[in-house]
Design a protein around this motif. Sequence first.
Motif, PDB file in Angstrom:
ATOM      1  N   ASN A  22       0.836  -1.190   0.000  1.00 41.52           N
ATOM      2  CA  ASN A  22       0.000   0.000   0.000  1.00 41.52           C
ATOM      3  C   ASN A  22       0.877   1.248   0.000  1.00 41.52           C
ATOM      4  OD1 ASN A  22      -1.406   2.165   2.046  1.00 41.52           O
ATOM      5  ND2 ASN A  22      -2.853   1.271   0.613  1.00 41.52           N
TER       6      ASN A  22
ATOM      7  N   GLN B 247     -12.532   9.897  -0.786  1.00 37.36           N
ATOM      8  CA  GLN B 247     -12.962   8.734  -1.554  1.00 37.36           C
ATOM      9  C   GLN B 247     -14.104   8.001  -0.847  1.00 37.36           C
ATOM     10  OE1 GLN B 247      -9.863   6.081  -3.172  1.00 37.36           O
ATOM     11  NE2 GLN B 247      -8.370   7.679  -2.688  1.00 37.36           N
TER      12      GLN B 247
ATOM     13  N   ASN C 113       2.575   7.226 -11.202  1.00 39.59           N
ATOM     14  CA  ASN C 113       1.511   7.555 -12.150  1.00 39.59           C
ATOM     15  C   ASN C 113       1.477   9.039 -12.458  1.00 39.59           C
ATOM     16  OD1 ASN C 113       0.857   5.213 -10.325  1.00 39.59           O
ATOM     17  ND2 ASN C 113      -0.699   4.872 -11.889  1.00 39.59           N
TER      18      ASN C 113
ATOM     19  N   SER D   6     -16.466   5.757  -3.142  1.00 36.11           N
ATOM     20  CA  SER D   6     -15.566   5.123  -4.103  1.00 36.11           C
ATOM     21  C   SER D   6     -15.265   3.681  -3.689  1.00 36.11           C
ATOM     22  CB  SER D   6     -14.259   5.916  -4.202  1.00 36.11           C
ATOM     23  OG  SER D   6     -13.314   5.218  -4.988  1.00 36.11           O
ATOM     24  N   THR D   7     -15.295   2.794  -4.646  1.00 34.61           N
ATOM     25  CA  THR D   7     -14.889   1.396  -4.430  1.00 34.61           C
ATOM     26  C   THR D   7     -13.628   1.069  -5.224  1.00 34.61           C
ATOM     27  OG1 THR D   7     -16.340   0.660  -6.232  1.00 34.61           O
ATOM     28  CG2 THR D   7     -17.259   0.658  -3.995  1.00 34.61           C
ATOM     29  N   GLN D   8     -12.960   2.114  -5.689  1.00 37.42           N
ATOM     30  CA  GLN D   8     -11.755   1.917  -6.488  1.00 37.42           C
ATOM     31  C   GLN D   8     -10.609   1.463  -5.582  1.00 37.42           C
ATOM     32  OE1 GLN D   8     -10.601   5.334  -8.706  1.00 37.42           O
ATOM     33  NE2 GLN D   8      -8.816   4.367  -9.642  1.00 37.42           N
ATOM     34  N   THR D   9      -9.892   0.458  -6.034  1.00 37.81           N
ATOM     35  CA  THR D   9      -8.751  -0.048  -5.275  1.00 37.81           C
ATOM     36  C   THR D   9      -7.472   0.243  -6.042  1.00 37.81           C
ATOM     37  OG1 THR D   9      -8.832  -2.228  -6.308  1.00 37.81           O
ATOM     38  CG2 THR D   9     -10.152  -1.913  -4.310  1.00 37.81           C
ATOM     39  N   GLY D  10      -6.363   0.301  -5.310  1.00 38.69           N
ATOM     40  CA  GLY D  10      -5.064   0.453  -5.940  1.00 38.69           C
ATOM     41  C   GLY D  10      -4.517  -0.904  -6.316  1.00 38.69           C
TER      42      GLY D  10
ATOM     43  N   LEU E  20      -9.620  -1.470  -0.473  1.00 36.78           N
ATOM     44  CA  LEU E  20     -10.641  -0.443  -0.555  1.00 36.78           C
ATOM     45  C   LEU E  20     -10.213   0.756   0.288  1.00 36.78           C
ATOM     46  CD1 LEU E  20     -13.804  -2.688  -0.198  1.00 36.78           C
ATOM     47  CD2 LEU E  20     -13.178  -1.359  -2.228  1.00 36.78           C
ATOM     48  N   PRO E  21     -10.730   1.947  -0.016  1.00 31.74           N
ATOM     49  CA  PRO E  21     -10.344   3.134   0.766  1.00 31.74           C
ATOM     50  C   PRO E  21     -10.588   2.968   2.263  1.00 31.74           C
ATOM     51  CG  PRO E  21     -11.494   3.800  -1.225  1.00 31.74           C
ATOM     52  CD  PRO E  21     -11.586   2.306  -1.162  1.00 31.74           C
TER      53      PRO E  21
END
Length: 706
Positions: free
Chosen positions: A25, A76, A630, A81-85, A90-91
């Motif tokens: 992470n 987030q 990124n 937001s449910t976007q993961t890295g 999850l956030p």
Amino acid sequence: MQNVEAMDPRPQSSLPLDHPSLYFNRELSLLQFNRRVLALAQDERVPLLERLKFLAILSNNLDEFFEVRVAGLIQQIAFGSTQTGPDGMLPETQLEMVAAEAHRLIADQYRCLNECLLPALAREGIRFLRRSRWTKTQRSWVRDYFEREVLPVLSPMSLDPAHPFPKVQNKGLNFAVTLEGMDAYGRSSPFAIVQAARVLPRIIKMPPKCGRGINFVFLSSVIHDNVDRLFPGLTVTGFHQFRVTRNSELFVDEEEVDNLLAALAGELPRRQFGEEVRLEVADTCPGEVVEFLLRHFKLDRTDLFQVAGPVNLARLMAVADLANRPDLLYPPFTPDQAKPGHRPGSLFAQLRRRPVLLHHPYQSFTPVVDFLSTAARDPNVLAIKQTLYRTTPDSPIVDALIQAASAGKQVTVVVELKARFDEANNIQLAERLERVGAQVVYGIVGYKTHAKMALVVRREKSGIRLYGHLGSGNYHPRTARLYTDIGMLTADPEITQDMNDLFMHLTGVGSVPKLRKLLQAPFQLHDAILAAIRHETALARAGQPGRIIARMNALVEPAIIRQLYEASQAGVQIDLIVRGVCVLRPGLPGVSDNIRVMSVLGRFLEHSRVFYFGNGEDPKLWVSSADWSNRNFFRRVEIAFPITHRELAKRVFQETLQTYLDDNCSAWDMQPEGSYIMRQPGPDEPCRAAQAELLEKLTGNLPHDG
């Protein structure tokens, strides 16, 4: 040719290279970096006041961590937001883990202050005096100081229907005061807030008459001991310091505003009153006061940090200057002052013969300033083009640009207004440049201009000639004495023409320029790095040596990491020197067993970005303004420039890569599970610290301990 990969007996991972378990992470990795900063504050080989400064640096780092990273996670979550890295978190999970580690880190930080640094400072005669131990003389001096310097700028606020809870500034020092009794109007207000004005010093040095040695008192103690003066006729039953950290990201829709400078200038004041993300209180603060503050700021217990000391250790940075004890600091050093040339003709003539490499801070930043100031005075110079990301409005770089514009030269400056926490400085210098007729632009909408370039256009007998400076660091003379960076002055016609094409692209519109030698983000740089890694992979699979050494501040871009994993599996030997965040996992059997990750922390902030690829018998070496992340690859304008001069390439390799790989005293090795272990020299090995060796080699200064 035999299938080398098929014959490879090493274990291969069954996991796909984008599997979340292969990535750390990012936020937790950043906290790991700050643990290494804390280790410097604990390291007895480091001079004592420098250790205190590292503790203050840690506080500054953590402030920004909460203002940006934690605030981003909270946003987030708020937006669902449910976007993961790449790590698959999850956030909500990230925030929970980050909060737990941050609590542990901050507890260790205060333990270092109270159990290590304060006692060590006291042994050196530097004391932070507690109110309970003040002598009569000290208390009298404090009372007088309060009356003269502090009381006139305080405005206590009682809390009642006519006096709502005041707006609390981001990271400001505040005091919650509990009261008993009634005032002259018959009002009973059990609670009040006192805000310490930012103009007041948080640490105050007492005069010699107040005792032997060097004695300091905290502003909080000064106000606490005299708080009765703020509420005459009432009884003060409690006095508790607190601090609130807020979301400090600025939002300006660049596509919807007509003037980015004006829009940012209007947005800056809001930074002080963004959404709350952290509450710090002294650990002596009673539960009912803590609960009251948490309710008011709409924060949870996980957002609460109860600390065993002052709520802002960043202010301890001032002690190093106030104490005036050079014996407790790193010894001063004088950077190498070698200059490319003293007269306009000799300077440019030397650059036509060969480029000049500068390794800061071991070598002076003065040649860069001289390059621009000489160009400003030279009647044959027609134009100067410059990018500015971080500097100061009073910088000699800015002075040179103003001088050039005032002399009638064409001066074009790309100022990055959105450099985080330097927005106000950059707005000021942009306005200063515009007043003398310089052409000031703010880069590309949606992209930060992070490239470091200065270009001089000169008329000569043979025609127009271009001269350039490129670097990995900012045009900031102050940080050039604190950060390690590589810069190059050059008259290479292909590089300087590439620079001119890039400036025209930044100030105008058009298709992506076809560059000859430079690599540019967001267009070519990412693909070029991937291609270079793939080439080393192909060499290794063909049975030839594959070699990559890369140095940067952060490594987080997933596609690059996947390609590094693939290169490791093919047998490429990879060394990564990553000062800060690294989400790649080294040393995993079958995945990254040929990858080593190390970090070097010390007197200077490691800031150079250098990329080396073995390329068979024709090594490629690049210096860049970009990390492998990124944002650098896709959301910024960056450059990487090649070091092709054989002697200079050898210097860059030895000074910025090999010397660090050989470090066995200040280097940390990253473990497969994400922790770091500090290297120790063997029983018969001499201590080799990279920064100390470079200080001795490049400046002639004796290396400092460790």
